[in-house]
Write a protein that holds these residues in place. Structure first.
Motif, PDB file in Angstrom:
ATOM      1  N   ASP A 253      11.353 -13.334 -24.951  1.00  0.00           N
ATOM      2  CA  ASP A 253      12.241 -13.670 -23.838  1.00  0.00           C
ATOM      3  C   ASP A 253      12.437 -12.549 -22.831  1.00  0.00           C
ATOM      4  OD1 ASP A 253      12.584 -16.086 -25.073  1.00  0.00           O
ATOM      5  OD2 ASP A 253      14.409 -15.487 -26.123  1.00  0.00           O
ATOM      6  N   GLU A 254      12.226 -11.302 -23.248  1.00  0.00           N
ATOM      7  CA  GLU A 254      12.556 -10.189 -22.374  1.00  0.00           C
ATOM      8  C   GLU A 254      11.316  -9.650 -21.660  1.00  0.00           C
ATOM      9  OE1 GLU A 254      15.483  -9.051 -21.729  1.00  0.00           O
ATOM     10  OE2 GLU A 254      16.736  -9.955 -23.280  1.00  0.00           O
ATOM     11  N   GLU A 255      11.483  -9.282 -20.398  1.00  0.00           N
ATOM     12  CA  GLU A 255      10.424  -8.611 -19.673  1.00  0.00           C
ATOM     13  C   GLU A 255      10.442  -7.118 -20.017  1.00  0.00           C
ATOM     14  OE1 GLU A 255      10.893  -9.339 -15.556  1.00  0.00           O
ATOM     15  OE2 GLU A 255      10.549 -11.509 -15.704  1.00  0.00           O
ATOM     16  N   ILE A 256       9.350  -6.443 -19.709  1.00  0.00           N
ATOM     17  CA  ILE A 256       9.296  -5.003 -19.934  1.00  0.00           C
ATOM     18  C   ILE A 256      10.352  -4.330 -19.070  1.00  0.00           C
ATOM     19  CG2 ILE A 256       7.873  -2.937 -19.692  1.00  0.00           C
ATOM     20  CD1 ILE A 256       5.433  -4.712 -20.195  1.00  0.00           C
ATOM     21  N   GLY A 257      11.209  -3.545 -19.701  1.00  0.00           N
ATOM     22  CA  GLY A 257      12.270  -2.873 -18.957  1.00  0.00           C
ATOM     23  C   GLY A 257      12.310  -1.383 -19.201  1.00  0.00           C
ATOM     24  N   LEU A 258      11.387  -0.884 -20.009  1.00  0.00           N
ATOM     25  CA  LEU A 258      11.308   0.545 -20.313  1.00  0.00           C
ATOM     26  C   LEU A 258       9.977   1.087 -19.805  1.00  0.00           C
ATOM     27  CD1 LEU A 258      12.640   0.507 -23.994  1.00  0.00           C
ATOM     28  CD2 LEU A 258      13.863   1.365 -21.976  1.00  0.00           C
ATOM     29  N   PRO A 259       9.923   2.366 -19.467  1.00  0.00           N
ATOM     30  CA  PRO A 259       8.631   2.942 -19.085  1.00  0.00           C
ATOM     31  C   PRO A 259       7.691   2.976 -20.278  1.00  0.00           C
ATOM     32  CG  PRO A 259      10.333   4.654 -19.196  1.00  0.00           C
ATOM     33  CD  PRO A 259      11.030   3.345 -19.350  1.00  0.00           C
ATOM     34  N   ILE A 260       6.578   2.280 -20.197  1.00  0.00           N
ATOM     35  CA  ILE A 260       5.644   2.196 -21.318  1.00  0.00           C
ATOM     36  C   ILE A 260       4.338   2.930 -21.000  1.00  0.00           C
ATOM     37  CG2 ILE A 260       6.634   0.059 -22.199  1.00  0.00           C
ATOM     38  CD1 ILE A 260       4.246  -1.423 -20.965  1.00  0.00           C
ATOM     39  N   ARG A 261       4.377   3.758 -19.968  1.00  0.00           N
ATOM     40  CA  ARG A 261       3.285   4.673 -19.665  1.00  0.00           C
ATOM     41  C   ARG A 261       3.869   6.074 -19.570  1.00  0.00           C
ATOM     42  NH1 ARG A 261       1.558   4.576 -15.060  1.00  0.00           N
ATOM     43  NH2 ARG A 261      -0.603   5.267 -15.392  1.00  0.00           N
ATOM     44  N   MET A 262       3.123   7.061 -20.030  1.00  0.00           N
ATOM     45  CA  MET A 262       3.645   8.416 -20.093  1.00  0.00           C
ATOM     46  C   MET A 262       4.037   8.969 -18.717  1.00  0.00           C
ATOM     47  SD  MET A 262       2.027  11.586 -22.222  1.00  0.00           S
ATOM     48  CE  MET A 262       3.028  13.025 -22.632  1.00  0.00           C
ATOM     49  N   PRO A 263       3.254   8.766 -17.647  1.00  0.00           N
ATOM     50  CA  PRO A 263       3.683   9.286 -16.342  1.00  0.00           C
ATOM     51  C   PRO A 263       5.025   8.719 -15.892  1.00  0.00           C
ATOM     52  CG  PRO A 263       1.386   8.615 -16.269  1.00  0.00           C
ATOM     53  CD  PRO A 263       1.933   8.106 -17.567  1.00  0.00           C
ATOM     54  N   ASP A 264       5.239   7.429 -16.136  1.00  0.00           N
ATOM     55  CA  ASP A 264       6.498   6.803 -15.742  1.00  0.00           C
ATOM     56  C   ASP A 264       7.661   7.339 -16.573  1.00  0.00           C
ATOM     57  OD1 ASP A 264       5.003   5.260 -13.984  1.00  0.00           O
ATOM     58  OD2 ASP A 264       4.781   3.618 -15.416  1.00  0.00           O
ATOM     59  N   ALA A 265       7.416   7.566 -17.869  1.00  0.00           N
ATOM     60  CA  ALA A 265       8.468   8.091 -18.734  1.00  0.00           C
ATOM     61  C   ALA A 265       8.857   9.504 -18.319  1.00  0.00           C
ATOM     62  CB  ALA A 265       7.998   8.076 -20.189  1.00  0.00           C
ATOM     63  N   LEU A 266       7.885  10.335 -17.995  1.00  0.00           N
ATOM     64  CA  LEU A 266       8.185  11.704 -17.576  1.00  0.00           C
ATOM     65  C   LEU A 266       8.924  11.721 -16.240  1.00  0.00           C
ATOM     66  CD1 LEU A 266       4.880  13.510 -18.609  1.00  0.00           C
ATOM     67  CD2 LEU A 266       7.149  13.804 -19.636  1.00  0.00           C
ATOM     68  N   GLU A 267       8.564  10.827 -15.351  1.00  0.00           N
ATOM     69  CA  GLU A 267       9.256  10.748 -14.062  1.00  0.00           C
ATOM     70  C   GLU A 267      10.723  10.367 -14.261  1.00  0.00           C
ATOM     71  OE1 GLU A 267       8.981   8.425  -9.731  1.00  0.00           O
ATOM     72  OE2 GLU A 267       7.466   8.061 -11.291  1.00  0.00           O
ATOM     73  N   ALA A 268      10.978   9.393 -15.120  1.00  0.00           N
ATOM     74  CA  ALA A 268      12.359   8.980 -15.398  1.00  0.00           C
ATOM     75  C   ALA A 268      13.129  10.099 -16.092  1.00  0.00           C
ATOM     76  CB  ALA A 268      12.363   7.714 -16.258  1.00  0.00           C
ATOM     77  N   PHE A 269      12.458  10.831 -16.965  1.00  0.00           N
ATOM     78  CA  PHE A 269      13.082  11.923 -17.711  1.00  0.00           C
ATOM     79  C   PHE A 269      13.556  13.034 -16.780  1.00  0.00           C
ATOM     80  CE2 PHE A 269      12.345  15.990 -20.064  1.00  0.00           C
ATOM     81  CZ  PHE A 269      13.370  15.867 -20.986  1.00  0.00           C
ATOM     82  N   ARG A 270      12.685  13.488 -15.892  1.00  0.00           N
ATOM     83  CA  ARG A 270      13.058  14.626 -15.038  1.00  0.00           C
ATOM     84  C   ARG A 270      14.020  14.222 -13.919  1.00  0.00           C
ATOM     85  NH1 ARG A 270       7.358  14.455 -14.273  1.00  0.00           N
ATOM     86  NH2 ARG A 270       6.751  13.195 -12.480  1.00  0.00           N
ATOM     87  N   ALA A 271      14.132  12.929 -13.635  1.00  0.00           N
ATOM     88  CA  ALA A 271      14.991  12.485 -12.532  1.00  0.00           C
ATOM     89  C   ALA A 271      16.419  12.182 -12.967  1.00  0.00           C
ATOM     90  CB  ALA A 271      14.393  11.247 -11.868  1.00  0.00           C
ATOM     91  N   ASN A 272      16.679  12.102 -14.271  1.00  0.00           N
ATOM     92  CA  ASN A 272      17.992  11.664 -14.741  1.00  0.00           C
ATOM     93  C   ASN A 272      18.924  12.856 -14.925  1.00  0.00           C
ATOM     94  OD1 ASN A 272      20.065  10.807 -16.926  1.00  0.00           O
ATOM     95  ND2 ASN A 272      19.161   8.888 -16.228  1.00  0.00           N
ATOM     96  N   GLU A 273      19.914  12.968 -14.076  1.00  0.00           N
ATOM     97  CA  GLU A 273      20.833  14.111 -14.119  1.00  0.00           C
ATOM     98  C   GLU A 273      21.793  14.027 -15.295  1.00  0.00           C
ATOM     99  OE1 GLU A 273      20.710  16.856 -12.460  1.00  0.00           O
ATOM    100  OE2 GLU A 273      18.967  16.153 -11.330  1.00  0.00           O
TER     101      GLU A 273
END
Length: 314
Positions: A253-273
């Motif tokens: 029932d759920e769409e992908i809502g988490l970064p499931i590629r490493m570049p996207d995960a690293l981008e989210a990681f460094r951007a979250n204050e």
């Protein structure tokens, strides 16, 4: 109060004809495992001597190992650690358990791997962590205050996308995050629902807890635990709402809502204050630099599959 569950594969020390890992030969039947059933008693019986020796080694070292279960692929097992009120010691014991499992497997002529996705067509290895909070008198806060439980869940879900770089630290980690392999790929939650990222297991009231089901077994337990405690604290401090509970099969029932590629995960990681405030900006920048370099080196590698696809056709 925390407890760690680790999944792993027993692997034959010899590779198959194409140099890939393969399941071990059962010590009891003499046949190579090809199929299994989750929670199978027969699979536990096949490797009873190895599992009993793991239990002996952990007992001798005061590692609080508990239940062993057969998982959903040939040669895959999970061993749980008992809950304890020292999060740092729980992470220590997770690493010590890995060392014991690897040593005993080698003694029995096998390898043990906590790689997130050793087989392309089989389930990956996860690390599930259970967490509850106690007050000064030892009472379970989540059992007594449902609102605090929901706020803790809300904080975990809020920081979950940014924390994926810690939950899935390696290039191979993201091979595990695929639909159809029983791995949450959306920031969702539910009661006694094993298809969601954050589960509230059923059980006695005084055992009310959160189960976090996203991390791979290849993750650093200290960093995962830090991110989870940060998420819980953030949720309580900011009174985060978790959103609607997911009922039924979240995988369908759920769409992908988490970064499931490493570049996207690293981008989210460094951007979250918010997460950086807990972990420290210096750590975030150093971790990002190390993992970005690993990713860059991996992407420069010419794989065998690329050669098969393109060398003669282009």
């Amino acid at each position: 109060m925390v407890a760690v569950e680790l999944e792993f594969y027993l692997i034959d020390q010899e590779r198959d004809e194409e140099g890939r890992p393969q399941p071990p030969v059962s010590p009891r039947s003499g046949k190579r495992d090809e199929h299994t059933q989750v929670y199978s008693i027969n699979n536990l019986d096949d490797y009873a001597n190895l599992l009993e020796e793991i239990a002996e080694y952990t007992a001798a070292q005061d590692i609080p190992a508990d239940t062993a279960v057969a998982e959903n692929a040939p040669g895959q097992f999970e061993i749980n650690l008992k809950h304890q009120d020292d999060a740092l010691a729980a992470c220590d014991n997770a690493l010590l358990l890995k060392r014991v499992i690897k040593a005993v497997a080698e003694k029995h002529g096998m390898e043990a791997s906590f790689m997130a996705k050793p087989y392309e067509e089989e389930a990956g290895n996860g690390m599930h962590i259970h967490i509850s909070l106690l007050d000064g008198q030892g009472n379970n806060v989540f059992a007594q205050h449902a609102r605090m439980l929901e706020q803790a869940v809300g904080g975990l879900l809020t920081l979950m996308p940014a924390s994926m770089a810690l939950f899935c630290p390696n290039v191979n980690s993201y091979r595990r995050l695929q639909p159809g392999y029983y791995v949450p790929i959306a920031p969702n939650w539910g009661y006694d629902n094993r298809t969601v990222a954050v589960r509230i297991p059923a059980g006695p009231e005084d055992a009310t807890r959160i189960e976090h089901r996203v991390s791979g077994a290849d993750a650093n337990p200290y960093l995962v635990m830090s991110a989870l405690l940060a998420g819980i604290h953030y949720g309580l401090q900011n009174e985060c709402a978790p959103g609607a509970e997911t009922e039924g099969n979240a995988f369908a029932d759920e769409e992908i809502g988490l970064p499931i590629r490493m570049p996207d995960a690293l981008e989210a990681f460094r951007a979250n204050e918010a997460l950086a405030c807990y972990l420290g900006r210096d750590f975030v920048e150093l971790y990002d630099a190390c993992k970005s370099d690993e990713l860059s080196r991996f992407e420069r590698h010419v794989s065998e599959l690329e050669t098969q696809w393109y060398l003669s056709t282009l």
